[in-house]
Design an enzyme around this catalytic site. Structure first.
Site, PDB file in Angstrom:
ATOM      1  N   THR A  15       0.824  -1.223   0.000  1.00  0.00           N
ATOM      2  CA  THR A  15       0.000   0.000   0.000  1.00  0.00           C
ATOM      3  C   THR A  15       0.848   1.259   0.000  1.00  0.00           C
ATOM      4  O   THR A  15       0.482   2.260  -0.622  1.00  0.00           O
ATOM      5  CB  THR A  15      -0.927  -0.011   1.232  1.00  0.00           C
ATOM      6  OG1 THR A  15      -1.785  -1.150   1.163  1.00  0.00           O
ATOM      7  CG2 THR A  15      -1.788   1.249   1.282  1.00  0.00           C
ATOM      8  N   ASP A  59       1.714  -7.408  -4.810  1.00  0.00           N
ATOM      9  CA  ASP A  59       0.800  -7.328  -3.670  1.00  0.00           C
ATOM     10  C   ASP A  59       1.301  -8.342  -2.652  1.00  0.00           C
ATOM     11  O   ASP A  59       1.676  -9.461  -3.015  1.00  0.00           O
ATOM     12  CB  ASP A  59      -0.626  -7.663  -4.114  1.00  0.00           C
ATOM     13  CG  ASP A  59      -1.635  -7.444  -3.000  1.00  0.00           C
ATOM     14  OD1 ASP A  59      -1.621  -8.249  -2.041  1.00  0.00           O
ATOM     15  OD2 ASP A  59      -2.433  -6.497  -3.083  1.00  0.00           O
ATOM     16  N   SER A  60       1.296  -7.989  -1.373  1.00  0.00           N
ATOM     17  CA  SER A  60       1.907  -8.901  -0.400  1.00  0.00           C
ATOM     18  C   SER A  60       1.140 -10.211  -0.256  1.00  0.00           C
ATOM     19  O   SER A  60       1.679 -11.188   0.252  1.00  0.00           O
ATOM     20  CB  SER A  60       2.066  -8.228   0.966  1.00  0.00           C
ATOM     21  OG  SER A  60       0.841  -8.139   1.647  1.00  0.00           O
ATOM     22  N   SER A  61      -0.097 -10.263  -0.718  1.00  0.00           N
ATOM     23  CA  SER A  61      -0.815 -11.540  -0.686  1.00  0.00           C
ATOM     24  C   SER A  61      -0.218 -12.535  -1.683  1.00  0.00           C
ATOM     25  O   SER A  61      -0.511 -13.730  -1.618  1.00  0.00           O
ATOM     26  CB  SER A  61      -2.307 -11.337  -0.960  1.00  0.00           C
ATOM     27  OG  SER A  61      -2.514 -10.720  -2.208  1.00  0.00           O
ATOM     28  N   THR A  91       1.201  -5.103   4.178  1.00  0.00           N
ATOM     29  CA  THR A  91       0.991  -5.505   5.566  1.00  0.00           C
ATOM     30  C   THR A  91       0.442  -6.927   5.710  1.00  0.00           C
ATOM     31  O   THR A  91       0.657  -7.568   6.736  1.00  0.00           O
ATOM     32  CB  THR A  91       0.026  -4.537   6.270  1.00  0.00           C
ATOM     33  OG1 THR A  91      -1.213  -4.489   5.543  1.00  0.00           O
ATOM     34  CG2 THR A  91       0.620  -3.137   6.354  1.00  0.00           C
ATOM     35  N   ASP A  92      -0.246  -7.453   4.698  1.00  0.00           N
ATOM     36  CA  ASP A  92      -0.963  -8.717   4.879  1.00  0.00           C
ATOM     37  C   ASP A  92      -0.043  -9.883   5.235  1.00  0.00           C
ATOM     38  O   ASP A  92      -0.403 -10.736   6.045  1.00  0.00           O
ATOM     39  CB  ASP A  92      -1.776  -9.064   3.630  1.00  0.00           C
ATOM     40  CG  ASP A  92      -3.022  -8.214   3.492  1.00  0.00           C
ATOM     41  OD1 ASP A  92      -3.365  -7.495   4.462  1.00  0.00           O
ATOM     42  OD2 ASP A  92      -3.667  -8.255   2.434  1.00  0.00           O
ATOM     43  N   ARG A 248      -3.760 -25.309  15.392  1.00  0.00           N
ATOM     44  CA  ARG A 248      -4.224 -24.205  16.243  1.00  0.00           C
ATOM     45  C   ARG A 248      -5.312 -24.740  17.177  1.00  0.00           C
ATOM     46  O   ARG A 248      -6.405 -25.093  16.741  1.00  0.00           O
ATOM     47  CB  ARG A 248      -4.724 -23.047  15.394  1.00  0.00           C
ATOM     48  CG  ARG A 248      -3.661 -22.484  14.452  1.00  0.00           C
ATOM     49  CD  ARG A 248      -4.188 -21.308  13.635  1.00  0.00           C
ATOM     50  NE  ARG A 248      -4.480 -20.170  14.500  1.00  0.00           N
ATOM     51  CZ  ARG A 248      -5.658 -19.577  14.573  1.00  0.00           C
ATOM     52  NH1 ARG A 248      -6.691 -20.031  13.869  1.00  0.00           N
ATOM     53  NH2 ARG A 248      -5.849 -18.544  15.371  1.00  0.00           N
ATOM     54  N   GLN A 280      -4.931 -20.673  19.650  1.00  0.00           N
ATOM     55  CA  GLN A 280      -5.708 -19.735  18.849  1.00  0.00           C
ATOM     56  C   GLN A 280      -5.762 -18.350  19.495  1.00  0.00           C
ATOM     57  O   GLN A 280      -6.160 -17.380  18.837  1.00  0.00           O
ATOM     58  CB  GLN A 280      -7.134 -20.260  18.661  1.00  0.00           C
ATOM     59  CG  GLN A 280      -7.210 -21.545  17.853  1.00  0.00           C
ATOM     60  CD  GLN A 280      -8.618 -22.107  17.769  1.00  0.00           C
ATOM     61  OE1 GLN A 280      -9.598 -21.371  17.786  1.00  0.00           O
ATOM     62  NE2 GLN A 280      -8.720 -23.426  17.672  1.00  0.00           N
ATOM     63  N   CYS A 281      -5.374 -18.245  20.758  1.00  0.00           N
ATOM     64  CA  CYS A 281      -5.383 -16.960  21.448  1.00  0.00           C
ATOM     65  C   CYS A 281      -4.239 -16.084  20.938  1.00  0.00           C
ATOM     66  O   CYS A 281      -3.162 -16.576  20.611  1.00  0.00           O
ATOM     67  CB  CYS A 281      -5.229 -17.157  22.955  1.00  0.00           C
ATOM     68  SG  CYS A 281      -6.523 -18.154  23.699  1.00  0.00           S
TER      69      CYS A 281
END
Length: 344
Positions: A15, A59-61, A91-92, A248, A280-281
């Site tokens: 971005t 794109d970071s994805s 950021t992703d 997880r 998962q926390c």
């Protein structure tokens, strides 16, 4: 002009370097030079800033192990020429990239700082300028003896530098996009930049940095949930070439005490698959002796991931599996902190 330091700024995409298409309204990458022109403050640095651009920007994805290897090569090939490195990244998947690089760059003695923004750098309210400027300042910061202040891989965002392999993206909308829930911040940047030196990794300065350029991505993540089906779990475990599972679980590492699940995990372990238990926390750690459900998983051969993030566990497995064929060796290293990634 005589420069005090040299920093290599690597633009992968994201971005921070995007512009809004007037026809579609979508964000699209634009020329890197245009990004630099939006930050005239960079000319005030006493640091020489060289640049390297992914062509085309991604794109970071779309980030991948192959691109992590490219980044490791770029850093290794330029390691002796620069005092630090700043990677502009979407950021992703930034936490995945930071984690991967922390393992691939063994005995890192210089800063590798990842940053980006939630708004493009050309927008009036962008967070990109401060993130970029402070990242460069941290990447070039040295002690009086000339050694780096932060010789590790970090993520800088919104006034905080976080250990890269401890970090998770926590918000898609807020400027405070990242947090390291199980490890305190390395640097706080307010009016002054405060380095928490007791929290920062200390490399062996008598040894060189050792880059690693192989990753084995035969790993998968699956999440325990109420109603999880036996046939689907067994299908995942039976996946050809699968070497490791990041599982997880609930709370401090708990899962249903269903005989089929424990049997499936036991069979997978016997076949040489590594199974890592991650909570998962967002905060806290796996303690498999705390409740009977966790103890049952341990008896089935599941390894505690302690307070690791999913991003860190996945990339650590990729790194270890590329180095070691023996699952017992991989399991042993997964229970040790090798880059400050877990508290054991």
């Amino acid at each position: 002009m005589t420069y005090e330091n040299n920093v290599l700024l690597i633009y992968t995409g994201g971005t921070i370097g995007m512009n809004r298409n007037p026809q579609t309204g979508a964000l699209e990458p634009f020329n890197f030079e245009h990004l630099l022109n939006n930050v005239p403050e960079l000319k005030q640095f006493s640091t020489h800033i060289a640049t390297y651009q992914f062509d085309p920007p991604i794109d970071s994805s779309d980030m991948s192990p192959a691109l992590w290897i490219d980044l490791a090569h770029i850093i290794a090939e330029n390691y002796d020429r620069y005092d630090g490195f700043v990677i502009l990244h979407g950021t992703d998947t930034m936490a995945y990239t930071a984690s991967a690089l922390s393992y691939m760059l063994e005995n890192l003695t210089k800063p590798v700082i990842l940053t980006g923004s939630q708004l493009p750098i050309g927008q009036l309210r962008t967070d990109g300028k401060e993130n970029l400027i402070t990242s460069i300042e941290i990447a070039s910061a040295k002690h009086t003896d000339g050694t780096a202040m932060v010789p590790e891989v970090g993520i800088y965002f919104n006034g905080h530098l976080l250990r890269g392999n401890r970090t998770t993206k926590q918000s898609a909308d807020e400027f405070d996009a990242f947090e390291s829930f199980n490890y305190p911040h390395l640097v706080e940047a307010g009016v002054n930049i405060t380095y928490q030196e007791e929290r920062i990794l200390q490399p062996d300065l008598s040894r060189p940095m050792i880059p690693h350029f192989r990753l084995d991505n035969n790993v998968i993540v699956f999440t325990i949930f109420p109603g999880i089906r036996e046939d689907l779990v067994r299908h995942v475990i039976a996946t050809p070439n699968l070497r490791a599972i990041v599982m997880r679980t609930y709370g401090s590492g708990n899962a249903p005490q269903k005989p089929w699940l424990l049997n499936a995990l036991r069979e997978a372990t016997a076949l040489g698959k590594t199974i890592i238990n991650i909570s998962q926390c967002m905060a806290g750690k796996v303690e498999m002796g705390r409740y009977d459900t966790g103890y049952q998983l341990k008896s089935a051969g599941v390894i505690s991931g302690y307070d690791s993030t999913v991003e860190s566990a996945v990339t650590k497995l990729m790194y270890l599996q590329a180095r070691y064929d023996d699952p017992e060796t991989v399991r042993a290293y997964m229970t040790r902190s090798i880059r400050g990634e877990i508290s054991v």
